[in-house]
Design a protein around this motif. Structure first.
Motif, PDB file in Angstrom:
ATOM      1  N   ARG A 261      31.769  75.855  33.520  1.00 61.13           N
ATOM      2  CA  ARG A 261      30.531  76.333  34.166  1.00 61.13           C
ATOM      3  C   ARG A 261      29.624  77.021  33.160  1.00 61.13           C
ATOM      4  O   ARG A 261      28.409  76.825  33.163  1.00 61.13           O
ATOM      5  N   ARG A 262      30.213  77.851  32.293  1.00 63.67           N
ATOM      6  CA  ARG A 262      29.404  78.558  31.299  1.00 63.67           C
ATOM      7  C   ARG A 262      28.747  77.569  30.339  1.00 63.67           C
ATOM      8  O   ARG A 262      27.567  77.726  29.984  1.00 63.67           O
TER       9      ARG A 262
ATOM     10  N   THR B  12      32.025  72.572  54.639  1.00 65.87           N
ATOM     11  CA  THR B  12      31.956  73.121  53.284  1.00 65.87           C
ATOM     12  C   THR B  12      30.800  74.104  53.146  1.00 65.87           C
ATOM     13  O   THR B  12      29.876  74.116  53.959  1.00 65.87           O
ATOM     14  N   ARG B  13      30.853  74.897  52.091  1.00 64.03           N
ATOM     15  CA  ARG B  13      29.741  75.810  51.806  1.00 64.03           C
ATOM     16  C   ARG B  13      28.801  75.236  50.766  1.00 64.03           C
ATOM     17  O   ARG B  13      27.751  75.805  50.468  1.00 64.03           O
ATOM     18  N   GLY B  14      29.166  74.078  50.155  1.00 62.49           N
ATOM     19  CA  GLY B  14      28.342  73.484  49.106  1.00 62.49           C
ATOM     20  C   GLY B  14      28.881  73.839  47.734  1.00 62.49           C
ATOM     21  O   GLY B  14      29.410  74.932  47.518  1.00 62.49           O
ATOM     22  N   ASN B  15      28.750  72.916  46.804  1.00 59.24           N
ATOM     23  CA  ASN B  15      29.239  73.115  45.438  1.00 59.24           C
ATOM     24  C   ASN B  15      28.044  73.406  44.529  1.00 59.24           C
ATOM     25  O   ASN B  15      27.218  72.520  44.294  1.00 59.24           O
ATOM     26  N   PRO B  16      27.949  74.621  43.979  1.00 62.66           N
ATOM     27  CA  PRO B  16      26.795  74.972  43.151  1.00 62.66           C
ATOM     28  C   PRO B  16      26.910  74.491  41.707  1.00 62.66           C
ATOM     29  O   PRO B  16      25.994  74.719  40.910  1.00 62.66           O
ATOM     30  N   ASP B  17      28.036  73.835  41.367  1.00 66.55           N
ATOM     31  CA  ASP B  17      28.326  73.539  39.959  1.00 66.55           C
ATOM     32  C   ASP B  17      28.219  72.052  39.631  1.00 66.55           C
ATOM     33  O   ASP B  17      29.031  71.496  38.889  1.00 66.55           O
ATOM     34  N   SER B  18      27.206  71.388  40.189  1.00 66.39           N
ATOM     35  CA  SER B  18      26.993  69.968  39.914  1.00 66.39           C
ATOM     36  C   SER B  18      25.917  69.783  38.840  1.00 66.39           C
ATOM     37  O   SER B  18      25.016  70.608  38.704  1.00 66.39           O
ATOM     38  N   HIS B  19      26.005  68.675  38.118  1.00 66.05           N
ATOM     39  CA  HIS B  19      25.033  68.383  37.059  1.00 66.05           C
ATOM     40  C   HIS B  19      24.931  66.881  36.871  1.00 66.05           C
ATOM     41  O   HIS B  19      25.700  66.105  37.452  1.00 66.05           O
TER      42      HIS B  19
ATOM     43  N   LEU C 228      34.424  70.255  46.826  1.00 61.88           N
ATOM     44  CA  LEU C 228      35.348  70.330  45.696  1.00 61.88           C
ATOM     45  C   LEU C 228      35.186  71.657  44.956  1.00 61.88           C
ATOM     46  O   LEU C 228      34.101  72.237  44.924  1.00 61.88           O
ATOM     47  N   SER C 229      36.275  72.100  44.341  1.00 64.44           N
ATOM     48  CA  SER C 229      36.285  73.429  43.720  1.00 64.44           C
ATOM     49  C   SER C 229      35.928  73.407  42.236  1.00 64.44           C
ATOM     50  O   SER C 229      35.725  74.467  41.643  1.00 64.44           O
TER      51      SER C 229
ATOM     52  N   ALA D 250      24.976  67.803  47.295  1.00 67.89           N
ATOM     53  CA  ALA D 250      26.304  68.395  47.119  1.00 67.89           C
ATOM     54  C   ALA D 250      26.254  69.912  47.075  1.00 67.89           C
ATOM     55  O   ALA D 250      27.267  70.576  47.336  1.00 67.89           O
ATOM     56  N   SER D 251      25.102  70.465  46.755  1.00 66.64           N
ATOM     57  CA  SER D 251      24.993  71.925  46.679  1.00 66.64           C
ATOM     58  C   SER D 251      24.839  72.570  48.059  1.00 66.64           C
ATOM     59  O   SER D 251      24.916  73.792  48.180  1.00 66.64           O
ATOM     60  N   GLN D 252      24.615  71.741  49.075  1.00 68.69           N
ATOM     61  CA  GLN D 252      24.358  72.251  50.423  1.00 68.69           C
ATOM     62  C   GLN D 252      25.620  72.222  51.291  1.00 68.69           C
ATOM     63  O   GLN D 252      26.510  71.404  51.068  1.00 68.69           O
ATOM     64  N   PRO D 253      25.697  73.080  52.305  1.00 73.78           N
ATOM     65  CA  PRO D 253      26.815  73.004  53.254  1.00 73.78           C
ATOM     66  C   PRO D 253      26.832  71.636  53.944  1.00 73.78           C
ATOM     67  O   PRO D 253      25.781  71.096  54.273  1.00 73.78           O
ATOM     68  N   GLN D 254      28.015  71.113  54.126  1.00 74.28           N
ATOM     69  CA  GLN D 254      28.166  69.802  54.753  1.00 74.28           C
ATOM     70  C   GLN D 254      29.331  69.839  55.744  1.00 74.28           C
ATOM     71  O   GLN D 254      30.270  70.630  55.592  1.00 74.28           O
ATOM     72  N   THR D 255      29.280  68.980  56.739  1.00 73.63           N
ATOM     73  CA  THR D 255      30.396  68.764  57.650  1.00 73.63           C
ATOM     74  C   THR D 255      30.655  67.269  57.713  1.00 73.63           C
ATOM     75  O   THR D 255      29.722  66.477  57.915  1.00 73.63           O
ATOM     76  N   PHE D 256      31.911  66.867  57.504  1.00 77.16           N
ATOM     77  CA  PHE D 256      32.219  65.441  57.446  1.00 77.16           C
ATOM     78  C   PHE D 256      33.663  65.207  57.861  1.00 77.16           C
ATOM     79  O   PHE D 256      34.467  66.141  57.980  1.00 77.16           O
ATOM     80  N   LEU D 257      33.995  63.939  58.066  1.00 81.39           N
ATOM     81  CA  LEU D 257      35.341  63.557  58.456  1.00 81.39           C
ATOM     82  C   LEU D 257      36.264  63.515  57.244  1.00 81.39           C
ATOM     83  O   LEU D 257      35.903  62.951  56.206  1.00 81.39           O
ATOM     84  N   GLY D 258      37.436  64.110  57.374  1.00 77.62           N
ATOM     85  CA  GLY D 258      38.414  64.082  56.298  1.00 77.62           C
ATOM     86  C   GLY D 258      39.791  64.377  56.851  1.00 77.62           C
ATOM     87  O   GLY D 258      40.027  64.250  58.051  1.00 77.62           O
ATOM     88  N   ILE D 259      40.706  64.758  55.969  1.00 82.43           N
ATOM     89  CA  ILE D 259      42.033  65.189  56.405  1.00 82.43           C
ATOM     90  C   ILE D 259      42.305  66.581  55.874  1.00 82.43           C
ATOM     91  O   ILE D 259      41.766  66.980  54.835  1.00 82.43           O
ATOM     92  N   ASN D 260      43.140  67.321  56.585  1.00 79.75           N
ATOM     93  CA  ASN D 260      43.544  68.629  56.077  1.00 79.75           C
ATOM     94  C   ASN D 260      44.856  68.492  55.306  1.00 79.75           C
ATOM     95  O   ASN D 260      45.374  67.382  55.113  1.00 79.75           O
TER      96      ASN D 260
END
Length: 351
Positions: free
Chosen positions: A43-44, A222-229, A178-179, A202-212
């Motif tokens: 990230r840095r 999700t809360r959104g991933n701020p670390d995309s480029h 994703l983390s 990807a930076s925005q909150p999303q709701t989608f179908l998946g598995i736990n």
């Protein structure tokens, strides 16, 4: 009653719940600490004025874990030599998108025989990621199937969304949860806007179908991933790593309100699909950095023990050791020389 479902389905094979595989092959406390530190370092490098160069390098795909481990040991030793200026992250790619058909990667076909033992593929992949991490190497992979991350993503330090899937809503939603930092490649047609749109989604909150983790179909919030480029890999119109292309990308990112953080894939159309040209692409990037560019924060290179690629499918006993069965790669000696060249070229940055 007339059958209306599963007409073209031959078989369904239950997989272990992600929680069971994670319990069978757990990450150690040391691995967890290393992954967290590596993600923070990445990230840095992407988003701050950290002067180190992010180099994501390794085989196009892992098909032989013994050869992969051999490569990883060499890369780990080299990584320590250059760590003051270059952060090396190893490509550990288990899923391969295909234009039509072909071998889809270690997760989907670990025995390389068309048996598609996915349960074993997930197990082998997870075990290999742990092996690489134990060498002190951060891991990188492409996330292709939206279910796979539940089995392996906790062991991944950087992820990619490929050119074919950057436009996919499913993959943008997946990336939002994703983390790890995620690189979105420009489209196969060379479109940069596709990747910019993906980063924003990807930076925005999303709701989608998946598995736990218990394998139960779920609505994933999700809360959104701020670390995309963005990752530039060229396109149908040719390469896109020149100074003019980099400037165009900077302008597009700025217009979208995104950081000017650019990683360049030296392979694919940027090398005209000729793997031996990858060091030349790298030299051009280093020349731009030496001339003062600060937005190019890293690069990706496809590299293996031996150069080129070999035809597949063939019987396993006919495969050459350390040679890719997907995209062609540069060999180890070329990789080693290139990494040292990068390290030397960056010296003025640290003067």
């Amino acid at each position: 009653m007339q059958k209306t479902s599963d007409i073209n389905v031959v078989e369904t094979r239950p997989l272990p719940a992600p929680s069971k595989l994670l319990a069978e092959l757990p990450k150690t406390e040391a691995q967890a600490d290393f992954i967290a530190r590596s993600r923070a370092d990445i990230r840095r490098l992407i988003f701050t004025d950290d002067k180190r160069f992010l180099l994501i390098v390794g085989p196009c795909s892992i098909h032989d874990t013994a050869a992969g481990a051999d490569y990883a040991r060499r890369l780990a030793a080299l990584s320590k030599e250059v760590a003051d200026r270059v952060m090396i992250v190893m490509r550990v790619y288990f899923e391969k998108p295909r234009t039509t058909v072909g071998w889809k990667g270690l997760v989907m076909d670990p025995h390389l025989d068309g048996s598609h033992d996915i349960a074993e593929g997930l197990r082998v992949g997870r075990a290999f990621l742990r092996e690489v991490l134990d060498l002190g190497l951060p891991t990188a992979t492409e996330f292709l199937d939206p279910i796979t991350p539940q089995y392996v993503a906790d062991l991944v330090c950087w992820g990619a969304i490929g050119a074919r899937t950057t436009e996919s809503q499913t993959h943008r939603q997946m990336a939002s949860g994703l983390s790890a930092p995620i690189g979105f490649k420009n489209g196969t047609d060379g479109s940069l806007q596709t990747a910019v749109n993906a980063i924003k989604a990807a930076s925005q909150p999303q709701t989608f179908l998946g598995i736990n983790l218990d394998g139960i179909a779920s609505a994933v919030v999700t809360r959104g991933n701020p670390d995309s480029h963005i990752v530039l890999r060229g396109g149908s119109g040719g390469p896109n790593f020149s100074a003019a292309h980099i400037a165009q990308t900077e302008q597009l990112l700025a217009k979208a309100g995104l950081p000017k953080a650019i990683l360049v894939d030296c392979s694919h159309e940027n090398s005209a699909k000729k793997p031996e040209r990858q060091p030349d692409v790298m030299r051009e990037l280093l020349a731009q950095i030496t001339a003062g560019n600060t937005s190019i924060m890293g690069a990706m290179v496809e590299s293996n023990l031996h150069a080129g690629a070999q035809p597949f499918p063939v019987p396993k006993d006919q495969l050459k050791y350390g040679v890719s069965i997907t995209d062609g790669c540069i060999d180890w000696s070329t990789t080693e020389s290139m990494v040292r060249e990068i390290h030397a070229a960056l010296a003025p940055r640290f003067a």
